[in-house]
Design a protein around this motif. Structure first.
Motif, PDB file in Angstrom:
ATOM      1  N   ALA A 233       0.841  -1.205   0.000  1.00 26.54           N
ATOM      2  CA  ALA A 233       0.000   0.000   0.000  1.00 26.54           C
ATOM      3  C   ALA A 233       0.871   1.248   0.000  1.00 26.54           C
ATOM      4  O   ALA A 233       0.623   2.207  -0.746  1.00 26.54           O
ATOM      5  N   ARG A 234       1.904   1.248   0.816  1.00 32.65           N
ATOM      6  CA  ARG A 234       2.832   2.382   0.843  1.00 32.65           C
ATOM      7  C   ARG A 234       3.670   2.423  -0.429  1.00 32.65           C
ATOM      8  O   ARG A 234       3.973   3.503  -0.950  1.00 32.65           O
ATOM      9  N   LEU A 235       4.051   1.271  -0.928  1.00 30.90           N
ATOM     10  CA  LEU A 235       4.882   1.209  -2.128  1.00 30.90           C
ATOM     11  C   LEU A 235       4.116   1.683  -3.366  1.00 30.90           C
ATOM     12  O   LEU A 235       4.621   2.490  -4.152  1.00 30.90           O
ATOM     13  N   PHE A 236       2.887   1.187  -3.522  1.00 33.69           N
ATOM     14  CA  PHE A 236       2.096   1.534  -4.711  1.00 33.69           C
ATOM     15  C   PHE A 236       1.524   2.944  -4.613  1.00 33.69           C
ATOM     16  O   PHE A 236       1.394   3.632  -5.624  1.00 33.69           O
ATOM     17  N   ALA A 237       1.119   3.341  -3.399  1.00 33.72           N
ATOM     18  CA  ALA A 237       0.602   4.694  -3.126  1.00 33.72           C
ATOM     19  C   ALA A 237      -0.477   5.082  -4.145  1.00 33.72           C
ATOM     20  O   ALA A 237      -1.453   4.354  -4.318  1.00 33.72           O
ATOM     21  N   GLU A 238      -0.290   6.214  -4.815  1.00 32.44           N
ATOM     22  CA  GLU A 238      -1.295   6.726  -5.745  1.00 32.44           C
ATOM     23  C   GLU A 238      -1.424   5.866  -6.997  1.00 32.44           C
ATOM     24  O   GLU A 238      -2.376   6.044  -7.775  1.00 32.44           O
ATOM     25  N   ASN A 239      -0.503   4.970  -7.207  1.00 29.69           N
ATOM     26  CA  ASN A 239      -0.565   4.085  -8.375  1.00 29.69           C
ATOM     27  C   ASN A 239      -1.231   2.752  -8.060  1.00 29.69           C
ATOM     28  O   ASN A 239      -1.148   1.809  -8.861  1.00 29.69           O
ATOM     29  N   THR A 240      -1.888   2.669  -6.919  1.00 29.93           N
ATOM     30  CA  THR A 240      -2.485   1.404  -6.487  1.00 29.93           C
ATOM     31  C   THR A 240      -3.464   0.848  -7.511  1.00 29.93           C
ATOM     32  O   THR A 240      -3.454  -0.353  -7.805  1.00 29.93           O
ATOM     33  N   ALA A 241      -4.320   1.684  -8.075  1.00 31.38           N
ATOM     34  CA  ALA A 241      -5.315   1.193  -9.036  1.00 31.38           C
ATOM     35  C   ALA A 241      -4.638   0.524 -10.231  1.00 31.38           C
ATOM     36  O   ALA A 241      -5.088  -0.529 -10.716  1.00 31.38           O
ATOM     37  N   LYS A 242      -3.553   1.124 -10.715  1.00 34.88           N
ATOM     38  CA  LYS A 242      -2.833   0.537 -11.850  1.00 34.88           C
ATOM     39  C   LYS A 242      -2.231  -0.818 -11.477  1.00 34.88           C
ATOM     40  O   LYS A 242      -2.259  -1.765 -12.270  1.00 34.88           O
ATOM     41  N   TRP A 243      -1.678  -0.909 -10.274  1.00 35.88           N
ATOM     42  CA  TRP A 243      -1.132  -2.183  -9.821  1.00 35.88           C
ATOM     43  C   TRP A 243      -2.235  -3.235  -9.682  1.00 35.88           C
ATOM     44  O   TRP A 243      -2.016  -4.418  -9.991  1.00 35.88           O
ATOM     45  N   LEU A 244      -3.403  -2.821  -9.223  1.00 41.17           N
ATOM     46  CA  LEU A 244      -4.508  -3.770  -9.072  1.00 41.17           C
ATOM     47  C   LEU A 244      -4.977  -4.294 -10.424  1.00 41.17           C
ATOM     48  O   LEU A 244      -5.361  -5.463 -10.543  1.00 41.17           O
ATOM     49  N   VAL A 245      -4.959  -3.445 -11.432  1.00 45.77           N
ATOM     50  CA  VAL A 245      -5.285  -3.906 -12.786  1.00 45.77           C
ATOM     51  C   VAL A 245      -4.343  -5.045 -13.172  1.00 45.77           C
ATOM     52  O   VAL A 245      -4.767  -6.095 -13.690  1.00 45.77           O
ATOM     53  N   GLY A 246      -3.056  -4.855 -12.907  1.00 45.82           N
ATOM     54  CA  GLY A 246      -2.078  -5.888 -13.228  1.00 45.82           C
ATOM     55  C   GLY A 246      -2.238  -7.140 -12.387  1.00 45.82           C
ATOM     56  O   GLY A 246      -2.214  -8.265 -12.909  1.00 45.82           O
ATOM     57  N   LEU A 247      -2.424  -6.963 -11.071  1.00 44.97           N
ATOM     58  CA  LEU A 247      -2.516  -8.116 -10.173  1.00 44.97           C
ATOM     59  C   LEU A 247      -3.795  -8.914 -10.392  1.00 44.97           C
ATOM     60  O   LEU A 247      -3.756 -10.153 -10.495  1.00 44.97           O
ATOM     61  N   PHE A 248      -4.924  -8.239 -10.464  1.00 43.36           N
ATOM     62  CA  PHE A 248      -6.188  -8.943 -10.688  1.00 43.36           C
ATOM     63  C   PHE A 248      -6.254  -9.495 -12.109  1.00 43.36           C
ATOM     64  O   PHE A 248      -6.821 -10.572 -12.347  1.00 43.36           O
ATOM     65  N   GLY A 249      -5.671  -8.754 -13.072  1.00 42.45           N
ATOM     66  CA  GLY A 249      -5.603  -9.268 -14.435  1.00 42.45           C
ATOM     67  C   GLY A 249      -4.768 -10.529 -14.513  1.00 42.45           C
ATOM     68  O   GLY A 249      -5.128 -11.499 -15.201  1.00 42.45           O
ATOM     69  N   LEU A 250      -3.631 -10.542 -13.796  1.00 42.21           N
ATOM     70  CA  LEU A 250      -2.778 -11.727 -13.754  1.00 42.21           C
ATOM     71  C   LEU A 250      -3.509 -12.897 -13.103  1.00 42.21           C
ATOM     72  O   LEU A 250      -3.389 -14.047 -13.553  1.00 42.21           O
ATOM     73  N   THR A 251      -4.257 -12.610 -12.062  1.00 46.77           N
ATOM     74  CA  THR A 251      -5.055 -13.652 -11.403  1.00 46.77           C
ATOM     75  C   THR A 251      -5.981 -14.331 -12.404  1.00 46.77           C
ATOM     76  O   THR A 251      -6.022 -15.569 -12.498  1.00 46.77           O
ATOM     77  N   LEU A 252      -6.712 -13.543 -13.166  1.00 44.34           N
ATOM     78  CA  LEU A 252      -7.664 -14.092 -14.128  1.00 44.34           C
ATOM     79  C   LEU A 252      -6.959 -14.856 -15.238  1.00 44.34           C
ATOM     80  O   LEU A 252      -7.386 -15.947 -15.633  1.00 44.34           O
ATOM     81  N   LEU A 253      -5.862 -14.294 -15.746  1.00 45.07           N
ATOM     82  CA  LEU A 253      -5.126 -14.955 -16.824  1.00 45.07           C
ATOM     83  C   LEU A 253      -4.604 -16.319 -16.382  1.00 45.07           C
ATOM     84  O   LEU A 253      -4.744 -17.323 -17.096  1.00 45.07           O
ATOM     85  N   LEU A 254      -4.022 -16.371 -15.197  1.00 46.22           N
ATOM     86  CA  LEU A 254      -3.482 -17.629 -14.692  1.00 46.22           C
ATOM     87  C   LEU A 254      -4.588 -18.649 -14.418  1.00 46.22           C
ATOM     88  O   LEU A 254      -4.403 -19.853 -14.640  1.00 46.22           O
ATOM     89  N   LEU A 255      -5.727 -18.174 -13.935  1.00 50.28           N
ATOM     90  CA  LEU A 255      -6.847 -19.093 -13.701  1.00 50.28           C
ATOM     91  C   LEU A 255      -7.366 -19.657 -15.017  1.00 50.28           C
ATOM     92  O   LEU A 255      -7.737 -20.839 -15.096  1.00 50.28           O
ATOM     93  N   VAL A 256      -7.406 -18.841 -16.052  1.00 52.09           N
ATOM     94  CA  VAL A 256      -7.812 -19.336 -17.367  1.00 52.09           C
ATOM     95  C   VAL A 256      -6.862 -20.446 -17.817  1.00 52.09           C
ATOM     96  O   VAL A 256      -7.297 -21.509 -18.295  1.00 52.09           O
ATOM     97  N   VAL A 257      -5.562 -20.225 -17.670  1.00 54.89           N
ATOM     98  CA  VAL A 257      -4.567 -21.236 -18.060  1.00 54.89           C
ATOM     99  C   VAL A 257      -4.731 -22.503 -17.228  1.00 54.89           C
ATOM    100  O   VAL A 257      -4.722 -23.622 -17.755  1.00 54.89           O
ATOM    101  N   SER A 258      -4.905 -22.338 -15.914  1.00 50.46           N
ATOM    102  CA  SER A 258      -5.084 -23.483 -15.026  1.00 50.46           C
ATOM    103  C   SER A 258      -6.326 -24.281 -15.412  1.00 50.46           C
ATOM    104  O   SER A 258      -6.287 -25.520 -15.498  1.00 50.46           O
ATOM    105  N   PHE A 259      -7.418 -23.584 -15.646  1.00 52.12           N
ATOM    106  CA  PHE A 259      -8.668 -24.254 -16.018  1.00 52.12           C
ATOM    107  C   PHE A 259      -8.518 -24.982 -17.348  1.00 52.12           C
ATOM    108  O   PHE A 259      -9.027 -26.094 -17.531  1.00 52.12           O
ATOM    109  N   ALA A 260      -7.827 -24.346 -18.305  1.00 54.55           N
ATOM    110  CA  ALA A 260      -7.646 -24.961 -19.621  1.00 54.55           C
ATOM    111  C   ALA A 260      -6.824 -26.239 -19.516  1.00 54.55           C
ATOM    112  O   ALA A 260      -7.142 -27.260 -20.141  1.00 54.55           O
ATOM    113  N   LEU A 261      -5.753 -26.193 -18.706  1.00 58.10           N
ATOM    114  CA  LEU A 261      -4.917 -27.380 -18.526  1.00 58.10           C
ATOM    115  C   LEU A 261      -5.696 -28.520 -17.876  1.00 58.10           C
ATOM    116  O   LEU A 261      -5.451 -29.696 -18.163  1.00 58.10           O
ATOM    117  N   ALA A 262      -6.620 -28.164 -16.978  1.00 54.32           N
ATOM    118  CA  ALA A 262      -7.418 -29.186 -16.287  1.00 54.32           C
ATOM    119  C   ALA A 262      -8.623 -29.630 -17.105  1.00 54.32           C
ATOM    120  O   ALA A 262      -9.268 -30.629 -16.759  1.00 54.32           O
TER     121      ALA A 262
END
Length: 319
Positions: A233-262
């Motif tokens: 929170a301190r590290l991202f500061a005012e850029n938190t929303a941009k980091w969340l786009v990346g983190l939540f986007g990565l979550t979804l992308l990896l879940l898609v890959v995991s689901f596809a493999l399974a």
């Protein structure tokens, strides 16, 4: 008299709802222990449990596809992971409070907790932590030996996390390592091994954890800066929303890959689509300077995780 003192005098903590069942059903003498275990704040065990449930759901889809799904065993595993999540989250929080006692005394939101307020001694807290760990061990021993060994290995991540805020700006990553371990455990419990899809699910859960706990950490960033506690929170500061786009986007992308493999069914992907909408809502609504809203959005992630799990269950051939 300020709010923190009022809560402490009442035997309650400042960041938990006062109408929780703990305060309605338990004797006052047990309140400090319930607070150490965070029974009055169920969001923690819910977020710890959900990666376990994702992993169970993923394994169930694979077993169903092979015609070998054992429904009774799957339901038993879900129950065991529920009990284990409550017990181990409680043990982990108690351990964290023991380690962070001096820091908690300096942070407005945490100084009313049982240890810094003096309502529980360190010795009592340690005994309670061991009791909860024993419950977790009993649960763990119900699984196969590979899963047992994997569960024991998770203790290393749990031991490191409370200290991470002292040496890195990424303590949320270490929380993710610990809180996402269930992403491996559900699969291991079903098959006695790991797979690439389960490992990718674990990494997805780590990214998710970093995201939601960054939102949570914005409640304390001013106090954290004063006492030298580090966070994303301190590290991202005012850029938190941009980091969340990346983190939540990565979550979804990896879940898609995991689901596809399974090889999971279409409905599971519809669950991910619904989760994507929920992630977008959080990012759009977030006000990093509104502590109450940060807490609300943090808790909302239990809904997001439940949606993903529901998609996996509804994707099963018999659903």
């Amino acid at each position: 008299m300020n709010q923190q003192t009022t809560h402490s005098d009442m035997g309650r903590v400042s960041d938990a709802p006062s109408n929780n069942w703990v305060y309605r059903l338990l004797p006052r003498g047990l309140w400090p222990y319930a607070q150490l275990a965070r029974w009055d704040r169920p969001i923690g065990w819910q977020l710890l449990m959900l990666p376990c449930f994702w992993s169970v759901g993923l394994a169930a889809n694979v077993a169903a596809g092979a015609g070998s799904l054992n429904v009774a065993q799957t339901l038993l595993h879900l129950f065991l992971f529920f009990v284990g999540a409550v017990a181990m989250r409680g043990a982990g929080c108690t351990y964290n409070d023991i380690v962070d006692k001096d820091i908690d005394m300096q942070v407005a939101r945490t100084r009313s907790r049982p240890l810094p307020s003096g309502r529980v001694t360190s010795r009592q807290a340690k005994i309670f932590m061991l009791a909860q760990t024993l419950v977790g061990l009993v649960v763990l021993l119900q699984f196969n030996w590979f899963a047992v060994a994997l569960g024991v290995a998770s203790l290393a991540t749990i031991a490191i996390y409370p200290f991470a805020k002292r040496f890195t700006d990424w303590p949320q990553f270490f929380l993710g390592l610990a809180f996402s371990w269930g992403g491996l455990m559900g699969w291991a419990a079903a098959f006695g091994s790991l797979s690439l899809s389960s490992v990718i699910l674990y990494v997805a859960a780590i990214a998710w954890t970093i995201g939601y706990d960054t939102i949570y950490a914005h409640q304390d960033k001013e106090d954290d800066a004063l006492v030298g506690v580090r966070s994303t929170a301190r590290l991202f500061a005012e850029n938190t929303a941009k980091w969340l786009v990346g983190l939540f986007g990565l979550t979804l992308l990896l879940l898609v890959v995991s689901f596809a493999l399974a090889g999971v069914g279409l409905v599971a992907y519809l669950g991910l689509l619904a989760a994507a909408v929920a992630f977008a809502y959080q990012i759009r609504a977030l006000d990093i300077d509104d502590g109450a809203q940060c807490l609300k959005l943090f808790k909302f992630n239990a809904v997001v995780g439940a949606i993903i799990f529901a998609g996996l269950i509804l994707a099963l051939p018999f659903a």
